[in-house]
Write a protein that holds these residues in place. Structure first.
Motif, PDB file in Angstrom:
ATOM      1  N   LEU A  16     -26.627   9.286  14.427  1.00 42.61           N
ATOM      2  CA  LEU A  16     -25.694  10.229  15.040  1.00 42.61           C
ATOM      3  C   LEU A  16     -25.407  11.424  14.133  1.00 42.61           C
ATOM      4  O   LEU A  16     -25.299  12.554  14.605  1.00 42.61           O
ATOM      5  CB  LEU A  16     -24.375   9.524  15.369  1.00 42.61           C
ATOM      6  CG  LEU A  16     -24.418   8.464  16.454  1.00 42.61           C
ATOM      7  CD1 LEU A  16     -23.093   7.720  16.511  1.00 42.61           C
ATOM      8  CD2 LEU A  16     -24.741   9.090  17.794  1.00 42.61           C
ATOM      9  N   ALA A  17     -25.278  11.180  12.840  1.00 40.35           N
ATOM     10  CA  ALA A  17     -24.882  12.239  11.908  1.00 40.35           C
ATOM     11  C   ALA A  17     -25.988  13.266  11.682  1.00 40.35           C
ATOM     12  O   ALA A  17     -25.702  14.469  11.599  1.00 40.35           O
ATOM     13  CB  ALA A  17     -24.451  11.633  10.579  1.00 40.35           C
ATOM     14  N   VAL A  22     -27.858  18.853  12.134  1.00 39.88           N
ATOM     15  CA  VAL A  22     -28.909  19.839  12.455  1.00 39.88           C
ATOM     16  C   VAL A  22     -28.384  20.851  13.466  1.00 39.88           C
ATOM     17  O   VAL A  22     -28.543  22.068  13.285  1.00 39.88           O
ATOM     18  CB  VAL A  22     -30.183  19.135  12.985  1.00 39.88           C
ATOM     19  CG1 VAL A  22     -31.146  20.141  13.579  1.00 39.88           C
ATOM     20  CG2 VAL A  22     -30.855  18.339  11.888  1.00 39.88           C
ATOM     21  N   LEU A  23     -27.742  20.365  14.521  1.00 38.87           N
ATOM     22  CA  LEU A  23     -27.200  21.266  15.537  1.00 38.87           C
ATOM     23  C   LEU A  23     -26.140  22.194  14.949  1.00 38.87           C
ATOM     24  O   LEU A  23     -26.145  23.406  15.201  1.00 38.87           O
ATOM     25  CB  LEU A  23     -26.607  20.450  16.691  1.00 38.87           C
ATOM     26  CG  LEU A  23     -25.996  21.255  17.832  1.00 38.87           C
ATOM     27  CD1 LEU A  23     -27.066  22.070  18.533  1.00 38.87           C
ATOM     28  CD2 LEU A  23     -25.295  20.329  18.806  1.00 38.87           C
ATOM     29  N   LEU A  73     -28.440  11.218   3.780  1.00 35.54           N
ATOM     30  CA  LEU A  73     -28.198  10.313   2.656  1.00 35.54           C
ATOM     31  C   LEU A  73     -26.789   9.725   2.705  1.00 35.54           C
ATOM     32  O   LEU A  73     -26.602   8.508   2.565  1.00 35.54           O
ATOM     33  CB  LEU A  73     -28.420  11.045   1.335  1.00 35.54           C
ATOM     34  CG  LEU A  73     -28.140  10.227   0.073  1.00 35.54           C
ATOM     35  CD1 LEU A  73     -29.159   9.117  -0.069  1.00 35.54           C
ATOM     36  CD2 LEU A  73     -28.121  11.117  -1.137  1.00 35.54           C
ATOM     37  N   LEU A  74     -25.783  10.560   2.910  1.00 33.37           N
ATOM     38  CA  LEU A  74     -24.406  10.077   2.957  1.00 33.37           C
ATOM     39  C   LEU A  74     -24.172   9.113   4.119  1.00 33.37           C
ATOM     40  O   LEU A  74     -23.480   8.108   3.960  1.00 33.37           O
ATOM     41  CB  LEU A  74     -23.438  11.257   3.066  1.00 33.37           C
ATOM     42  CG  LEU A  74     -23.227  12.096   1.831  1.00 33.37           C
ATOM     43  CD1 LEU A  74     -22.305  13.266   2.142  1.00 33.37           C
ATOM     44  CD2 LEU A  74     -22.670  11.260   0.705  1.00 33.37           C
ATOM     45  N   ALA A  98     -19.823   9.009  11.475  1.00 35.96           N
ATOM     46  CA  ALA A  98     -20.823  10.059  11.686  1.00 35.96           C
ATOM     47  C   ALA A  98     -20.146  11.420  11.828  1.00 35.96           C
ATOM     48  O   ALA A  98     -20.618  12.420  11.277  1.00 35.96           O
ATOM     49  CB  ALA A  98     -21.664   9.754  12.919  1.00 35.96           C
ATOM     50  N   GLY A  99     -19.030  11.470  12.531  1.00 36.79           N
ATOM     51  CA  GLY A  99     -18.296  12.725  12.665  1.00 36.79           C
ATOM     52  C   GLY A  99     -17.735  13.209  11.352  1.00 36.79           C
ATOM     53  O   GLY A  99     -17.747  14.413  11.059  1.00 36.79           O
TER      54      GLY A  99
END
Length: 121
Positions: A16-17, A22-23, A73-74, A98-99
């Motif tokens: 999800l992240a 990228v967006l 990575l995070l 993810a947010g």
């Protein structure tokens, strides 16, 4: 009645992240590429030559790629830590993680962008 939190695999966090980052980076890149020169009266108004504008574009692109890699990575580290901690990773927690990763990395990208534009100007 509250909906129970469905358990998910830790890999949902990076899945999800990474696309969200990228967006966000693409939107920020094209937004500031259009906005900053328009506000400053053209690329020549910022740095004096078109080569300088090309240089800032390349630096912003590289910062965007680095941001996506840092987010990946995070989010992997965070997802694995949540799964390893003995807690069951739920859908709400995965979405929140993810947010949070996406927001922190995009904030870092904005800070780097401002610094790059400031150093050039």
């Amino acid at each position: 009645m509250a909906v129970p939190d469905r358990p998910v695999h830790w890999s949902l966090v990076p899945l999800l992240a990474a696309p969200a980052t990228v967006l966000g980076v693409v939107l920020l890149y094209f937004g500031q590429s259009a906005l900053v020169p328009a506000v400053a009266g053209g690329v020549e108004g910022i740095c004096g030559s078109p080569d300088c504008g090309l240089g800032i574009g390349v630096m912003l692109f590289l910062a965007g790629v680095a941001s996506v890699l840092v987010a990946l990575l995070l989010s992997v580290l965070l997802g694995r830590a949540r799964a390893r901690g003995g807690r069951e990773l739920g859908l709400h927690l995965a979405l929140r993680d993810a947010g949070a990763v996406t927001a922190c990395v995009l904030l870092g990208y904005v800070i780097v962008s401002v610094l790059l534009w400031w150093m050039i100007g």
